[in-house]
Design a protein around this motif. Structure first.
Motif, PDB file in Angstrom:
ATOM      1  N   MET A   5     -12.160  -5.053   5.003  1.00 57.46           N
ATOM      2  CA  MET A   5     -11.098  -4.770   5.966  1.00 57.46           C
ATOM      3  C   MET A   5     -11.648  -4.904   7.378  1.00 57.46           C
ATOM      4  SD  MET A   5      -8.877  -1.246   6.546  1.00 57.46           S
ATOM      5  CE  MET A   5      -8.159  -1.181   4.920  1.00 57.46           C
ATOM      6  N   GLU A  63      -9.224  10.033  10.896  1.00 57.95           N
ATOM      7  CA  GLU A  63      -8.723   9.030  11.846  1.00 57.95           C
ATOM      8  C   GLU A  63      -7.976   9.683  13.000  1.00 57.95           C
ATOM      9  OE1 GLU A  63      -6.377   5.887  10.141  1.00 57.95           O
ATOM     10  OE2 GLU A  63      -6.051   4.967  12.106  1.00 57.95           O
ATOM     11  N   ASP A 101      -5.609   4.474  -0.069  1.00 55.69           N
ATOM     12  CA  ASP A 101      -6.903   4.997   0.368  1.00 55.69           C
ATOM     13  C   ASP A 101      -7.423   6.049  -0.610  1.00 55.69           C
ATOM     14  OD1 ASP A 101      -7.370   3.902   3.276  1.00 55.69           O
ATOM     15  OD2 ASP A 101      -5.247   4.409   3.144  1.00 55.69           O
ATOM     16  N   PHE A 130      -9.017   1.316  -0.440  1.00 54.92           N
ATOM     17  CA  PHE A 130      -9.563   0.916   0.861  1.00 54.92           C
ATOM     18  C   PHE A 130     -10.811   1.748   1.116  1.00 54.92           C
ATOM     19  CE2 PHE A 130      -4.861   0.383   1.276  1.00 54.92           C
ATOM     20  CZ  PHE A 130      -4.872  -0.984   1.058  1.00 54.92           C
ATOM     21  N   ARG A 166     -13.897   9.973  12.447  1.00 57.56           N
ATOM     22  CA  ARG A 166     -14.047   9.268  11.168  1.00 57.56           C
ATOM     23  C   ARG A 166     -15.464   9.319  10.623  1.00 57.56           C
ATOM     24  NH1 ARG A 166      -9.697   4.471  10.627  1.00 57.56           N
ATOM     25  NH2 ARG A 166      -9.809   5.265   8.496  1.00 57.56           N
ATOM     26  N   MET A 226      -1.919  -6.472   7.145  1.00 56.39           N
ATOM     27  CA  MET A 226      -1.389  -5.150   6.793  1.00 56.39           C
ATOM     28  C   MET A 226      -0.449  -4.688   7.891  1.00 56.39           C
ATOM     29  SD  MET A 226      -3.399  -1.474   6.329  1.00 56.39           S
ATOM     30  CE  MET A 226      -4.440  -1.831   4.953  1.00 56.39           C
ATOM     31  N   TRP A 263      -7.886  12.426   4.315  1.00 54.26           N
ATOM     32  CA  TRP A 263      -7.822  11.337   3.332  1.00 54.26           C
ATOM     33  C   TRP A 263      -7.956  11.885   1.912  1.00 54.26           C
ATOM     34  CZ3 TRP A 263      -6.000   7.026   5.174  1.00 54.26           C
ATOM     35  CH2 TRP A 263      -6.347   6.583   6.446  1.00 54.26           C
ATOM     36  N   LYS A 273     -14.986  -1.331   4.591  1.00 58.25           N
ATOM     37  CA  LYS A 273     -14.300  -1.267   5.876  1.00 58.25           C
ATOM     38  C   LYS A 273     -15.139  -0.420   6.829  1.00 58.25           C
ATOM     39  CE  LYS A 273     -11.391   2.804   5.029  1.00 58.25           C
ATOM     40  NZ  LYS A 273     -10.078   3.293   4.589  1.00 58.25           N
ATOM     41  N   HIS A 274     -14.927  -0.454   8.081  1.00 58.13           N
ATOM     42  CA  HIS A 274     -14.041  -1.307   8.865  1.00 58.13           C
ATOM     43  C   HIS A 274     -14.978  -2.277   9.554  1.00 58.13           C
ATOM     44  CE1 HIS A 274     -12.284   2.734   8.434  1.00 58.13           C
ATOM     45  NE2 HIS A 274     -11.135   2.142   8.353  1.00 58.13           N
ATOM     46  N   ASP A 287      -6.748  -4.280   9.363  1.00 53.81           N
ATOM     47  CA  ASP A 287      -6.407  -2.863   9.298  1.00 53.81           C
ATOM     48  C   ASP A 287      -4.935  -2.734   9.700  1.00 53.81           C
ATOM     49  OD1 ASP A 287      -6.478  -0.172   8.882  1.00 53.81           O
ATOM     50  OD2 ASP A 287      -8.220   0.225  10.133  1.00 53.81           O
ATOM     51  N   TRP A 288      -4.412  -1.553   9.545  1.00 54.86           N
ATOM     52  CA  TRP A 288      -2.986  -1.293   9.777  1.00 54.86           C
ATOM     53  C   TRP A 288      -2.579  -1.750  11.188  1.00 54.86           C
ATOM     54  CZ3 TRP A 288       0.426   1.806   6.531  1.00 54.86           C
ATOM     55  CH2 TRP A 288       1.662   2.060   7.109  1.00 54.86           C
ATOM     56  N   LEU A 343       0.844  -1.190   0.000  1.00 53.78           N
ATOM     57  CA  LEU A 343       0.000   0.000   0.000  1.00 53.78           C
ATOM     58  C   LEU A 343       0.879   1.239   0.000  1.00 53.78           C
ATOM     59  CD1 LEU A 343      -1.678   0.843   3.404  1.00 53.78           C
ATOM     60  CD2 LEU A 343      -0.038  -0.990   3.248  1.00 53.78           C
ATOM     61  N   PHE A 400     -10.607  -1.940  13.929  1.00 56.22           N
ATOM     62  CA  PHE A 400      -9.652  -1.915  15.043  1.00 56.22           C
ATOM     63  C   PHE A 400     -10.292  -2.308  16.380  1.00 56.22           C
ATOM     64  CE2 PHE A 400      -7.376   1.569  12.558  1.00 56.22           C
ATOM     65  CZ  PHE A 400      -6.191   0.874  12.390  1.00 56.22           C
TER      66      PHE A 400
HETATM   67  C1  BGC Z   1      -7.070   3.062   8.577  1.00 56.53           C
HETATM   68  C2  BGC Z   1      -7.677   2.426   7.350  1.00 56.53           C
HETATM   69  C3  BGC Z   1      -6.777   2.639   6.163  1.00 56.53           C
HETATM   70  C4  BGC Z   1      -5.419   2.078   6.479  1.00 56.53           C
HETATM   71  C5  BGC Z   1      -4.431   2.185   5.334  1.00 56.53           C
HETATM   72  C6  BGC Z   1      -5.629   2.659   8.782  1.00 56.53           C
HETATM   73  O1  BGC Z   1      -5.024   3.431   9.770  1.00 56.53           O
HETATM   74  O2  BGC Z   1      -7.838   2.717   9.703  1.00 56.53           O
HETATM   75  O3  BGC Z   1      -8.944   2.963   7.123  1.00 56.53           O
HETATM   76  O4  BGC Z   1      -7.319   2.040   5.032  1.00 56.53           O
HETATM   77  O5  BGC Z   1      -4.884   2.781   7.588  1.00 56.53           O
HETATM   78  O6  BGC Z   1      -4.077   3.479   5.091  1.00 56.53           O
END
Ligand code: BGC
Length: 751
Positions: free
Chosen positions: A254, A504, A113, A157, A171, A321, A430, A210-211, A289-290, A83, A257
């Motif tokens: 996805m 976020e 994203d 994403f 968010r 991820m 974003w 997501k999520h 997710d990350w 990514l 968290f």
């Molecule tokens: C976010 C995701 C995002 C991912 C990749 C995460 O921190 O929660 O929504 O797709 O990062 O950037």
């Protein structure tokens, strides 16, 4: 004739061969099985591993150990996806590394994203939902996909399918708001827009819902916080937009968290195995997710990264991820018998299938075209679509004495406030590749639309930035602002949030105007001049003073590249506002989470009734602006709400009609909204639920019959066993231009 058909067929086959036309599902299954049979366990696990970009892909091999480790992993076939590799040249270089050097030459899938546009920025998703126009939202997603694909991206994403009942949650800007029906429509539209009809086309990319799931119900609106929800809410409120994503064909999901009732959503067997891949039959793959796999340790359900990998893999998360959990531990877990290799095969099969569907095995570089990247991004055509959807997303909250629209020939106008010449905030969080300071500012939009004779008196008067979020923050220059305002017929004040005040990890405990903006507006208001407030922001803001004191308020959200032009289109009457709120605007943050579709209490407060009823003793319980609300420059009247029959049997559709009249002076669009209430059921049901809507355009003086055909599903709900049931009984059908001002009629459902 026959000969002609044969020629057609041969030509078709030849074209398919040359263009590498999409393979059939059976052909793909065969190829995947064949490839899997040739892969070692290490190579399989490599496909389940996703890294973020950490160096310039077009440059030399990185020196630093951690980066070199990733670099070698790509080369050796230990990475399935990356990514944040940006641009055609970089994706080509990374792809080359994987394809040329790895034993089986399996291409990488590149994700990023793309949330509301790639280079051309569209309004943030919450604003796009305010259009109540799924067709337009689909179009925006298709443009974004086209731009991203031209720059080497295969996978976004998005869409975020999380229901957001709480304005404090940062968010909230990424989703479609609080309502499961509206959100489902918006999610499906985005999936259709991103993926088109053919994933292998050069203009389409894979979507990712997501999520999953219930992330938006974070306690106290604080990002990443735990979620405790009833089964009723999970099934009826939080899951439907995800189901809509599956139904629309989304090929990836996805994990979220959060924990859901004590169990992290990542590696959550109930959510992924039982519901998504089980009950819903989802055939795509699930990415964590990350670092959400590693975070299972912080959640206290895994003692170490190895156990976290085990939980995630057995919980059917197909791709890791950035946790390194699969890369480091999955092989041992399989060898120790803790994770069945069949599970690995299944995950890898799902990932490879999408790679085949994208056409990457035909040509791993098909999306990396520097030529297309140069010509197809931020085009005039894409900007025009962005301007259209931006104007359609804006919500007119107040317009006393028809102050708006303003005349383009106005002699003088003061353009004031911290966001008035801001070219960055409208891009929102974003913003992908939109770049900083790239939007048309409000000042520029006004300059472009008014007559050359109009005097624009511009003074910001106050600076806000991402750190000025408390009410006493910032240096204020009231004197200059007042001077500019005194010399002007009308004041246009641009206030609200900057881009990085939502998104976020950007929850707020107070959702009022950040910094000293209210103070500035109060000073201006003392002049007694007509004032229009243009609000910017990625969430509902509490603005009771404005609602009471300022004659005109326009919520412009974060409207993307063309923000200033689109706002000017509305302010000066080129476009009649038609946006409606996809979220409730609270009166006070203490009401949060506040939604329109709540259950009745045992002691509902009727009118101003006091005593032992459900209320606050220091403020109203009603919102400032309800869900579905938004004014127009024209007036609409609803008449003659009718049903084809007052009683229907379970299984029969119901036809609801209403006559809509445009009684004002402008041709305009209205969102006709239909809500229902199940009056008596085996479990308590919401006081209102949106079940249908239609955006209707009417000329001044025109009237039209609007008809909704409600199938039986509209009247049902999921019980605690996740079974969908329709119970006989009496239902209220409500139709109107927002969730409060509605006409009512009742119908009966019998067995
Ligand atoms: C976010 C995701 C995002 C991912 C990749 C995460 O921190 O929660 O929504 O797709 O990062 O950037």
């Amino acid at each position: 004739m026959r000969k002609f058909v044969w020629i057609q067929l041969i030509l078709g086959l030849l074209t398919a061969a040359v263009l590498g036309q999409a393979l059939s599902p059976e052909e793909i299954a065969g190829k995947v099985a064949n490839l899997l049979s040739r892969m070692t366990l290490t190579e399989k696990i490599g496909q389940m591993n996703q890294y973020s970009n950490k160096w310039d892909m077009t440059g030399p091999k990185p020196e630093d150990d951690a980066k070199a480790y990733r670099y070698n992993d790509i080369k050796n076939g230990n990475v399935g996806s990356m990514l944040n590799v940006v641009g055609a040249a970089a994706t080509r270089a990374a792809q080359q590394l994987a394809v040329d050097s790895s034993r089986l030459h399996i291409p990488l899938i590149f994700g990023i994203d793309v949330i509301h546009g790639y280079k051309t920025s569209f309004p943030v998703p919450l604003a796009m939902a305010a259009t109540w126009n799924p067709e337009l939202v689909e179009k925006a997603a298709a443009v974004a996909a086209g731009e991203a694909a031209a720059a080497g991206i295969h996978w976004t994403f998005a869409p975020m399918a999380d229901i957001s009942p709480d304005a404090r949650w940062g968010r909230i800007m990424e989703g479609a708001g609080e309502d499961p029906y509206l959100a489902s429509q918006m999610v499906a539209a985005q999936v259709r827009g991103y993926q088109g009809n053919d994933l292998s086309s050069e203009n389409t990319i894979a979507a990712c819902a997501k999520h999953y799931a219930a992330y938006g119900a974070a306690r106290a609106g604080r990002d990443y916080n735990s979620v405790e929800l009833s089964l009723y809410s999970i099934y009826n409120i939080y899951l439907p937009p995800f189901k809509a994503a599956v139904d629309a064909g989304a090929v990836t999901f996805m994990n979220a968290f959060n924990t859901l009732n004590g169990i992290p959503a990542t590696g959550n067997r109930f959510l992924v195995k039982d519901v998504l891949k089980g009950k819903w039959g989802f055939e795509g793959f699930v990415v964590s997710d990350w670092s959400s796999i590693a975070e299972l340790i912080n959640h206290g359900v895994a003692a170490n990264l190895k156990q976290a990998a085990e939980i995630a893999a057995t919980g059917m998360t197909d791709m890791d991820m950035e946790s390194f959990a699969y890369r480091r531990h999955l092989e041992n877990l399989v060898q120790e018998g803790k994770v069945d290799e069949a599970l690995i095969d299944e995950s890898v099969g799902r990932i490879l299938t999408i790679k085949y569907q994208l056409g990457l095995f035909d040509d791993p570089y098909k999306y990396c075209s520097e030529e297309r990247e140069k010509t197809q991004l931020l085009t005039d055509e894409n900007r025009a679509i962005s301007r259209k959807i931006a104007a359609e997303s804006m919500v007119l909250l107040k317009n006393s004495d028809n102050l708006l629209p303003l005349s383009k020939d106005i002699k003088s106008v003061a353009v004031v406030g911290p966001l008035s010449n801001d070219k960055d905030s409208p891009l929102g969080n974003w913003r992908c590749q939109a770049g900083a300071d790239n939007a048309v500012s409000l000042l520029e939009g006004i300059q472009a639309i008014v007559s050359p004779e109009t005097r624009i008196n511009f003074v910001k008067g106050l600076d806000i930035d991402n750190n000025n979020v408390r009410s006493f923050d910032g240096k204020i220059d009231v004197k200059s602002v007042i001077k500019a305002a005194r010399r002007s017929e009308v004041i246009i004040a641009a206030v609200g949030e900057t881009a990085m005040m939502s998104g976020e990890a950007r929850s707020r405990m107070d959702v009022g105007l950040p910094g000293r903006q209210l103070e500035l507006l109060q000073e201006l208001n003392r002049l007694g001049k007509p004032m229009v407030v243009v609000l910017f922001g990625g969430r509902p803001l509490t603005i009771p003073w404005l609602a009471e004191n300022v004659p005109a308020i326009l919520m412009s959200w974060e409207a993307g590249s063309e923000s200033g032009n689109a706002i000017a289109d509305i302010l000066f009457g080129d476009v009649v506002p038609s946006g409606k709120l996809p979220v409730t605007f609270p009166y006070h943050v203490g009401q949060e989470p506040l939604v329109y579709n709540e259950l009745n209490t045992g002691r509902p407060q009727l009118n101003d009734q006091q005593g032992f009823v459900s209320k606050y003793i220091d403020g109203p319980k009603e919102p400032l602006y309800p869900f579905g609300y938004g004014l127009s420059y024209t007036d609409f009247e609803y008449e003659n709400l009718r049903l084809n029959r007052p009683v229907i049997r379970i299984g029969e559709p119901l036809r609801v009609g209403v006559t809509l009249k445009n009684t004002g002076k402008y041709s305009a669009r209205e969102v006709v909204q239909l809500y229902i209430r199940d009056l008596v059921a085996s479990i308590a049901r919401p006081v209102k639920e949106l079940k249908a809507f239609e955006k209707v355009e009417l000329k001044a003086g025109e009237s039209r019959d609007v008809t909704f055909i409600l199938d039986n599903k509209v009247f049902g709900f999921y019980n605690d066993n996740y079974e969908f049931i329709v119970e006989p009984g009496e239902f209220e059908i409500m139709v109107g231009g927002n969730s409060v001002d509605v006409m009512k009629i009742t119908c009966k459902i019998v067995e």
